[in-house]
Design an enzyme around this catalytic site. Sequence first.
Site, mmCIF file in Angstrom:
data_model
loop_
_atom_site.group_PDB
_atom_site.id
_atom_site.type_symbol
_atom_site.label_atom_id
_atom_site.label_comp_id
_atom_site.label_asym_id
_atom_site.label_seq_id
_atom_site.Cartn_x
_atom_site.Cartn_y
_atom_site.Cartn_z
ATOM 1 N N GLY A 130 26.011 -36.765 36.872
ATOM 2 C CA GLY A 130 27.031 -37.687 36.396
ATOM 3 C C GLY A 130 27.544 -38.561 37.521
ATOM 4 O O GLY A 130 27.300 -38.300 38.707
ATOM 5 N N GLU A 160 26.871 -28.023 41.937
ATOM 6 C CA GLU A 160 28.280 -28.354 41.745
ATOM 7 C C GLU A 160 29.255 -27.629 42.670
ATOM 8 O O GLU A 160 30.313 -28.179 43.007
ATOM 9 C CB GLU A 160 28.680 -28.095 40.280
ATOM 10 C CG GLU A 160 28.131 -29.111 39.287
ATOM 11 C CD GLU A 160 26.686 -28.901 38.939
ATOM 12 O OE1 GLU A 160 26.111 -29.758 38.238
ATOM 13 O OE2 GLU A 160 26.093 -27.879 39.352
ATOM 14 N N ASP A 180 27.670 -27.235 34.762
ATOM 15 C CA ASP A 180 28.058 -27.551 33.386
ATOM 16 C C ASP A 180 26.832 -28.068 32.649
ATOM 17 O O ASP A 180 25.724 -27.656 32.935
ATOM 18 C CB ASP A 180 29.237 -28.541 33.375
ATOM 19 C CG ASP A 180 28.880 -29.913 33.939
ATOM 20 O OD1 ASP A 180 27.942 -30.012 34.768
ATOM 21 O OD2 ASP A 180 29.530 -30.907 33.559
#
Length: 350
Positions: free
Chosen positions: A68, A139, A147
Amino acid sequence: MSDEADTVLVTTEGRTGRITLNRPGALNSLTRPMVLRIAEALTAWEHDPDIAQVLLAGAGERGLCAGGDIRAIHADARAGGTASADFWRDEYRLNARIARYPKPYVALMDGIVMGGGVGVSAHGSVRIVTERSRVAMPETGIGFVPDVGGTHLLARAPGELGTHLALTGAAVGAADALLCGLADHFVPADRLADLAADLATAPVSDVLPRYAGGAPEGELAGQREWIDHCYAADTAEAIVERLSRHGDQAAKQSAETILSKSPTAVKVALAAVRRARALGSLERVLAQEFRVSCAALSWPDLVEGIRAQVIDKDRTPRWFPADLAGVSGADVERSFAPLGPERELRLDGR
């Protein structure tokens, strides 16, 4: 950078619908409009009798997708906004949609495939890696937790391999991605273009056998003994202690790696993977991940981790709390707390 409308290219080639992530300058990092564009294409093709299968690829030479857009998440977390939660809600819905898509969903996981890139590829029905693939859920290094259904995938990996990848954020190559269940087939990178061309005229079940083969040898199969032993410990502290005391140098290095990550993220990631094993369905795990992701927006470590790794790039995050001992069980539990009926992520099939 391309105009937003061009960041996902949607085309048809024969009976194949092709989705190309098209932000090569940002390693095809996902934005909310990109997620919505992919979902729109899947909706259009789902009941189109002229489309037999879907192909996902990334533009440029570096990889499918680095995840992202974490610069946007950094800005939103600092401002106390809702844009990140809105993005994750749509992104996780897309992840679930891909996993349940009724037509073959072929993902070319060439080059870098991380975070959100795993979410749009590793839930597909036909997942192809190459000798250039580097697949990771990194992450914990930015004060966040795996996620996009990543904890679901990692929880299903053999033994404690998924726990190892979740806590260290280590990137794996083709053979290890296959071993961990993150991919299905190996195809040499220089044959992907021909494979994609053949998909225009034939189903993937006919095409793939002509291209797939054995992947170069990986690392994790030979490390199962210490990984399964060390990561079976009850707590993050005990895991690190076992790794530190093990005779294998790779185990000791893993301990050092974990200690360099956000202590809060490490403890929550460990709990998230273990809870994902019990939750079962991808939808239930995504709902849990949504709670954790929203909680992370209030952690000091998320803003600090992105600052250190992406904004200032000094690679010296100042975590708070600074060590694993400073993160209490109550701190971890708060990350899984219900959001309330209006905010929970709800998905079909839960």
